[in-house]
Design a protein around this motif. Structure first.
Motif, PDB file in Angstrom:
ATOM      1  N   THR A 129      22.429  -2.375 -28.596  1.00  0.00           N
ATOM      2  CA  THR A 129      21.372  -2.911 -27.762  1.00  0.00           C
ATOM      3  C   THR A 129      21.876  -4.126 -26.997  1.00  0.00           C
ATOM      4  OG1 THR A 129      19.754  -2.188 -29.402  1.00  0.00           O
ATOM      5  CG2 THR A 129      19.014  -3.781 -27.770  1.00  0.00           C
ATOM      6  N   GLY A 152      13.511 -12.004 -22.744  1.00  0.00           N
ATOM      7  CA  GLY A 152      12.481 -11.791 -23.751  1.00  0.00           C
ATOM      8  C   GLY A 152      11.978 -13.105 -24.338  1.00  0.00           C
ATOM      9  N   LEU A 165      16.003  -6.814 -31.464  1.00  0.00           N
ATOM     10  CA  LEU A 165      15.571  -6.882 -30.063  1.00  0.00           C
ATOM     11  C   LEU A 165      16.514  -7.698 -29.198  1.00  0.00           C
ATOM     12  CD1 LEU A 165      11.701  -7.280 -30.388  1.00  0.00           C
ATOM     13  CD2 LEU A 165      13.080  -5.196 -30.270  1.00  0.00           C
ATOM     14  N   PHE A 223      16.709 -10.954 -28.621  1.00  0.00           N
ATOM     15  CA  PHE A 223      16.172 -12.076 -27.867  1.00  0.00           C
ATOM     16  C   PHE A 223      17.059 -13.299 -28.099  1.00  0.00           C
ATOM     17  CE2 PHE A 223      11.365 -11.105 -27.247  1.00  0.00           C
ATOM     18  CZ  PHE A 223      11.667  -9.815 -26.833  1.00  0.00           C
ATOM     19  N   GLN A 227      21.572  -7.642 -24.871  1.00  0.00           N
ATOM     20  CA  GLN A 227      20.742  -8.823 -25.049  1.00  0.00           C
ATOM     21  C   GLN A 227      19.569  -8.795 -24.071  1.00  0.00           C
ATOM     22  OE1 GLN A 227      22.061 -12.817 -23.709  1.00  0.00           O
ATOM     23  NE2 GLN A 227      21.742 -13.460 -25.814  1.00  0.00           N
ATOM     24  N   ASN A 228      18.390  -9.064 -24.585  1.00  0.00           N
ATOM     25  CA  ASN A 228      17.204  -9.182 -23.749  1.00  0.00           C
ATOM     26  C   ASN A 228      17.057 -10.651 -23.377  1.00  0.00           C
ATOM     27  OD1 ASN A 228      14.646  -9.239 -22.586  1.00  0.00           O
ATOM     28  ND2 ASN A 228      13.798  -7.744 -24.011  1.00  0.00           N
ATOM     29  N   LYS A 229      17.765 -11.052 -22.321  1.00  0.00           N
ATOM     30  CA  LYS A 229      17.873 -12.480 -22.012  1.00  0.00           C
ATOM     31  C   LYS A 229      16.584 -13.084 -21.486  1.00  0.00           C
ATOM     32  CE  LYS A 229      19.922 -11.733 -17.415  1.00  0.00           C
ATOM     33  NZ  LYS A 229      21.118 -12.042 -16.580  1.00  0.00           N
ATOM     34  N   SER A 279       9.959 -10.754 -18.106  1.00  0.00           N
ATOM     35  CA  SER A 279       9.935 -11.121 -19.524  1.00  0.00           C
ATOM     36  C   SER A 279       9.072 -10.174 -20.353  1.00  0.00           C
ATOM     37  CB  SER A 279       9.408 -12.549 -19.697  1.00  0.00           C
ATOM     38  OG  SER A 279      10.287 -13.497 -19.135  1.00  0.00           O
ATOM     39  N   ASP A 280       9.671  -9.637 -21.424  1.00  0.00           N
ATOM     40  CA  ASP A 280       8.907  -8.955 -22.462  1.00  0.00           C
ATOM     41  C   ASP A 280       8.436 -10.019 -23.444  1.00  0.00           C
ATOM     42  OD1 ASP A 280       9.402  -6.215 -21.613  1.00  0.00           O
ATOM     43  OD2 ASP A 280      11.479  -6.567 -22.217  1.00  0.00           O
TER      44      ASP A 280
END
Length: 525
Positions: A32, A38, A73, A75, A34-36, A114-115
């Motif tokens: 996965t 989130g 996730l 984050f 990175q959700n930068k 953004s999530d």
């Protein structure tokens, strides 16, 4: 002369490897990114006032959910707002009020990118007059819950206005007026409030522990709320890989709903002889998480005898052995402790990022309370630091001369691109970064201390910026020492760390292997 000739031959072979087509490695689709952007707000409300019973495992729930947000996730930790025992002011500040949505969560959001995830573990209560579901802040009393509680419908309304790409809310709470510890509202018959579904145009996904007038049950074996325990098992992959899942490597909202209905509901009935069905609202095909092979949720009980940190795990520590003397010293498992972080200074300036690294590790200790600034010395355990070594020296690279000879001899044949690659990958000299840190935690009441050391010894191309690599070394020793200190404070024994001499010996062995034509190890310097 023989050594120089050997170097030329080896570099020629190296160039041959570069020019030979390599079979591409299969991509790891399970990894996965990175959700930068989130954002997560995680709240664990355990300790209440005025006779309101505690929520025994709320801190455990919040810590475990934070670990999930970081590990699964992906984050960024700086995008996580983490509140323990949040007051009315804390909730308003984070989520906004009824006439102003510009709370801390909204300020973190990148509009359309953004999530946003909201997680709450704590008491929920029904409004006796308004019949609204309320999140109960820790400074509420049994008589003013309706006045100071944070309304669920206001939560949904505010979140719908912050401009997020997506919003998902997880509630480890019930709104029946009761709890595992007893009734929350004095001098009133039970009043039951059902969580209202948000309007369809709000675009919010909701997962809540209960439906209608049910109680949110605890799992006393796992030391979590039942909902959180089985929710995280499912999000780590069990919902997709189990009997009801489609095994496609992704956890959907429908799979989580079916998993909770099957596993959580059954185990509540088995342990507590009552009914609990989770409320799940949202698009059934929504993907909540991707499955990480080999990763599974471990309840907080599994971490009580290990080092636990709020950041993404950086390595596998062996399970520490708890000795009676260790338990008698700091006694972390049996008693609540506050930890005071004395200001950390580097070259006369306060290093707040260094303090944050230390705090992130200590927050993983069960029921730890962190104090900093003027209150630090009032804590049960005071933590101080000493940067015992910070040296940067320069050393010549023995392989550089061989590389230049080869470039001169074969440059016309190999071409400019290959020659440039050799020049870039073979620095004339290295900067040697030698950093050592000591952390000391002293229990003022018992008069005992624990210490932990961090070492960073590395070599980098001298053409690279010295300052950035120095900062990397400092961050590394603080993180290493902080994680090791957390293990010691829990009565465990962290694994040994390599000394500067041992690391240098590894360099020399690798260089010697390269000179002998053994390219089995990559040179990552």
């Amino acid at each position: 002369m023989a050594r120089l000739f050997t170097g030329v031959v080896i570099y020629s072979f190296f160039v041959f490897l570069i020019m030979t087509p390599l079979k591409a490695k299969p991509s790891d689709k399970s990894k996965t990114k990175q959700n930068k952007y989130g954002i997560a707000l995680i709240i664990g409300n355990k300790n209440y006032k005025d006779g309101v019973p505690p929520v025994d495992y709320a801190h455990n729930d919040a810590a475990a959910f934070k670990r999930y947000v970081i590990d699964i996730l992906k984050f960024r930790e700086r995008n996580i707002i983490y509140l323990r025992d949040a007051t009315k002011a804390n909730l308003d500040s984070a989520l906004g009020t009824h006439n102003n949505v510009e709370g801390e969560v909204q300020s973190f959001v990148r509009e359309g990118k953004s999530d946003v995830i909201i997680y709450y573990s704590g008491h929920g209560v029904p409004g006796v007059k308004s019949k609204r579901g309320l999140l109960l802040p820790t400074d509420a009393t049994s008589n003013n819950a309706e006045l100071v509680g944070y309304p669920i419908d206001q939560l949904y309304k505010n979140l719908s206005k912050i401009g997020a790409k997506s919003v998902t809310v997880f509630l480890e709470a019930c709104f029946s007026g009761g709890s595992e510890g007893g009734m929350l509202i004095k001098n009133a018959s039970p009043v039951f409030t059902r969580i209202e579904a948000p309007k369809s145009n709000l675009g919010i996904t909701i997962l809540s522990a209960t439906s209608k007038a049910q109680l949110a049950s605890w799992d006393n074996n796992a030391k979590h709320g039942m909902f959180t325990n089985y929710l995280l098992q499912g999000l780590y992959g069990a919902a997709d890989q189990g009997e009801e899942g489609n095994k496609d490597g992704k956890v959907s909202l429908l799979e989580i709903k079916e998993w909770l209905n099957e596993e959580m509901t059954y185990n509540v009935k088995r342990q507590h002889k009552r009914r609990q069905i989770a409320t799940v609202i949202g698009e059934e095909n929504l993907i909540l998480a991707s499955v990480s092979p080999g990763r599974q949720f471990k309840p907080i009980q599994a971490f009580e005898k290990k080092k636990t940190v709020a950041r993404a795990q950086r390595g596998a520590y062996q399970t520490p052995t708890i000795s009676p003397s260790a338990r008698a010293s700091l006694n972390i498992h049996e008693s609540y402790k506050s930890y005071g972080i004395l200001p950390i200074k580097l070259k006369g300036k306060r290093c707040v990022p260094c303090e944050n690294i230390l705090i992130a590790s200590l927050e993983g200790l069960p029921d730890a309370k962190i104090l900093r600034g003027a209150n630090a010395r009032k804590a049960d355990v005071v933590v101080s630091s000493f940067l015992s070594r910070l040296n940067v020296t320069q050393e010549a690279n023995d392989a550089y001369a061989s590389a230049k000879v080869m470039s001169g001899m074969f440059g016309a044949v190999l071409g400019k691109n290959i020659v440039d690659h050799i020049d870039r990958s073979t620095p004339p000299s290295f900067n040697i970064f030698d950093v050592e840190l000591m952390l000391t935690a002293k229990d003022k009441n018992l008069g005992v201390s624990e210490t932990a050391r961090g070492i960073y010894f590395d070599r980098k191309d001298a053409r690279q910026p010295k300052q950035s690599n120095t900062v990397k070394g400092i961050n590394s020793v603080f993180r290493q020492a902080a994680e090791r200190l957390a293990v010691r404070l829990m009565g465990g024994t962290p694994p040994p760390i390599k000394s500067a001499a041992q690391i240098r010996k590894q360099w020399e062995d690798k260089d010697q292997n390269a000179q002998n034509g053994n390219w089995s190890e990559d040179n990552n310097d």
